[in-house]
Write a protein that holds these residues in place. Structure first.
Motif, PDB file in Angstrom:
ATOM      1  N   LEU A  93       0.816  -1.209   0.000  1.00 48.57           N
ATOM      2  CA  LEU A  93       0.000   0.000   0.000  1.00 48.57           C
ATOM      3  C   LEU A  93       0.855   1.265   0.000  1.00 48.57           C
ATOM      4  N   GLU A  94       1.908   1.287   0.807  1.00 46.50           N
ATOM      5  CA  GLU A  94       2.750   2.479   0.886  1.00 46.50           C
ATOM      6  C   GLU A  94       3.382   2.799  -0.460  1.00 46.50           C
ATOM      7  N   HIS A  95       3.863   1.768  -1.168  1.00 44.51           N
ATOM      8  CA  HIS A  95       4.503   1.992  -2.477  1.00 44.51           C
ATOM      9  C   HIS A  95       3.479   2.479  -3.500  1.00 44.51           C
ATOM     10  N   ILE A  96       2.298   1.877  -3.499  1.00 46.56           N
ATOM     11  CA  ILE A  96       1.273   2.277  -4.461  1.00 46.56           C
ATOM     12  C   ILE A  96       0.787   3.692  -4.166  1.00 46.56           C
ATOM     13  N   ASP A  97       0.568   4.025  -2.878  1.00 48.40           N
ATOM     14  CA  ASP A  97       0.129   5.377  -2.518  1.00 48.40           C
ATOM     15  C   ASP A  97       1.157   6.427  -2.925  1.00 48.40           C
ATOM     16  N   ALA A  98       2.437   6.091  -2.763  1.00 50.61           N
ATOM     17  CA  ALA A  98       3.482   7.039  -3.163  1.00 50.61           C
ATOM     18  C   ALA A  98       3.471   7.259  -4.666  1.00 50.61           C
ATOM     19  N   GLU A  99       3.287   6.170  -5.415  1.00 53.78           N
ATOM     20  CA  GLU A  99       3.239   6.292  -6.869  1.00 53.78           C
ATOM     21  C   GLU A  99       1.986   7.033  -7.312  1.00 53.78           C
ATOM     22  N   VAL A 100       0.884   6.844  -6.588  1.00 53.90           N
ATOM     23  CA  VAL A 100      -0.359   7.554  -6.902  1.00 53.90           C
ATOM     24  C   VAL A 100      -0.150   9.059  -6.761  1.00 53.90           C
ATOM     25  N   MET A 101       0.466   9.473  -5.658  1.00 57.04           N
ATOM     26  CA  MET A 101       0.694  10.906  -5.440  1.00 57.04           C
ATOM     27  C   MET A 101       1.575  11.500  -6.531  1.00 57.04           C
ATOM     28  N   ARG A 102       2.630  10.780  -6.873  1.00 57.97           N
ATOM     29  CA  ARG A 102       3.541  11.292  -7.905  1.00 57.97           C
ATOM     30  C   ARG A 102       2.841  11.353  -9.254  1.00 57.97           C
ATOM     31  N   LEU A 103       2.109  10.294  -9.601  1.00 53.11           N
ATOM     32  CA  LEU A 103       1.399  10.267 -10.882  1.00 53.11           C
ATOM     33  C   LEU A 103       0.321  11.340 -10.959  1.00 53.11           C
ATOM     34  N   ARG A 104      -0.361  11.566  -9.839  1.00 52.05           N
ATOM     35  CA  ARG A 104      -1.434  12.568  -9.829  1.00 52.05           C
ATOM     36  C   ARG A 104      -0.866  13.952 -10.133  1.00 52.05           C
ATOM     37  N   GLU A 105       0.268  14.272  -9.531  1.00 48.45           N
ATOM     38  CA  GLU A 105       0.887  15.575  -9.766  1.00 48.45           C
ATOM     39  C   GLU A 105       1.333  15.729 -11.223  1.00 48.45           C
ATOM     40  N   ILE A 106       1.949  14.671 -11.758  1.00 47.32           N
ATOM     41  CA  ILE A 106       2.474  14.740 -13.122  1.00 47.32           C
ATOM     42  C   ILE A 106       1.340  14.738 -14.143  1.00 47.32           C
ATOM     43  N   THR A 107       0.311  13.910 -13.915  1.00 52.48           N
ATOM     44  CA  THR A 107      -0.816  13.842 -14.846  1.00 52.48           C
ATOM     45  C   THR A 107      -1.557  15.168 -14.903  1.00 52.48           C
ATOM     46  N   ALA A 108      -1.613  15.877 -13.765  1.00 52.37           N
ATOM     47  CA  ALA A 108      -2.268  17.188 -13.747  1.00 52.37           C
ATOM     48  C   ALA A 108      -1.543  18.167 -14.663  1.00 52.37           C
TER      49      ALA A 108
END
Length: 204
Positions: A93-108
């Motif tokens: 979960l920690e790894h996926i949540d970290a990737e989610v945050m990074r992807l969300r910022e970049i996708t925006a």
């Protein structure tokens, strides 16, 4: 004591089985969703056993990984909150949540910036499921997502098949000769990583 040479010999024997391509496809599909073992573990001995069919095996692995990636993406998009407790129990979960945050910022900023990040991620020795689930949670557009997975994972499997095809019998002889030290070094590194992760304050 020889441990890895017999395992390598058994892997080569299994790789010659008539159902080996099917098993490779199942492993590649499952790894993109939830399974922790990368398909190269099976792809490499299959290419060594039958070098001329290496690119066919790589294509089977890639196609199955892409199908699994779509399933992982959809699960991340529609079922992430439901499976968070299970992912937490698996330690992902920690790894996926970290990737989610990074992807969300970049996708925006731009979906195609996310594309290049995923291309790099697909080529890195990181479980594919982390990127498929995170992409679904963020809602990365499907076209950039699939293209990035195809390029990133495709480079890995085709380069492996090409290296073994070019190396031929020399590659197999070299692997047979060095399999024991390679295996023990990899095992020691794995044990070291596990011990480090379990130490108090390691995740800080």
């Amino acid at each position: 004591m020889k441990l890895f040479a017999p395992l390598y010999a058994r892997a080569i024997a299994w790789s010659r089985h008539k159902r080996a391509p099917t098993l490779l496809g199942v492993l590649s599909f499952a790894e993109a969703i939830i399974f922790p073992i990368m398909p190269e573990i099976m792809l490499a001995p299959m290419c060594l056993a039958q070098p001329k069919r290496g690119f066919r095996f790589a294509s089977i692995s890639l196609a199955s990984s892409l199908l699994g990636a779509v399933i992982g993406y959809l699960l991340g998009h529609y079922a992430y909150e439901l499976v968070r407790p299970a992912l937490d129990g698996l330690g992902w979960l920690e790894h996926i949540d970290a990737e989610v945050m990074r992807l969300r910022e970049i996708t925006a900023q731009s979906p195609w910036k996310a594309f290049w990040l995923l291309v790099i991620g697909g080529f890195a020795p990181i479980p594919m499921k982390v990127f498929t689930w995170a992409s679904g949670v963020v809602g990365v557009p499907m076209l950039p997502f699939l293209l990035s997975m195809a390029i990133g994972r495709g480079k890995r499997v085709y380069l492996l098949a090409l290296a073994i095809r070019l190396g031929g019998e020399r590659a197999e002889r070299a692997l047979q000769r060095w399999i024991e030290p390679i295996g023990w070094v990899a095992l020691l590194l794995l044990v070291g990583i596990v011990v480090w992760l379990l130490l108090p304050g390691a995740a800080a």
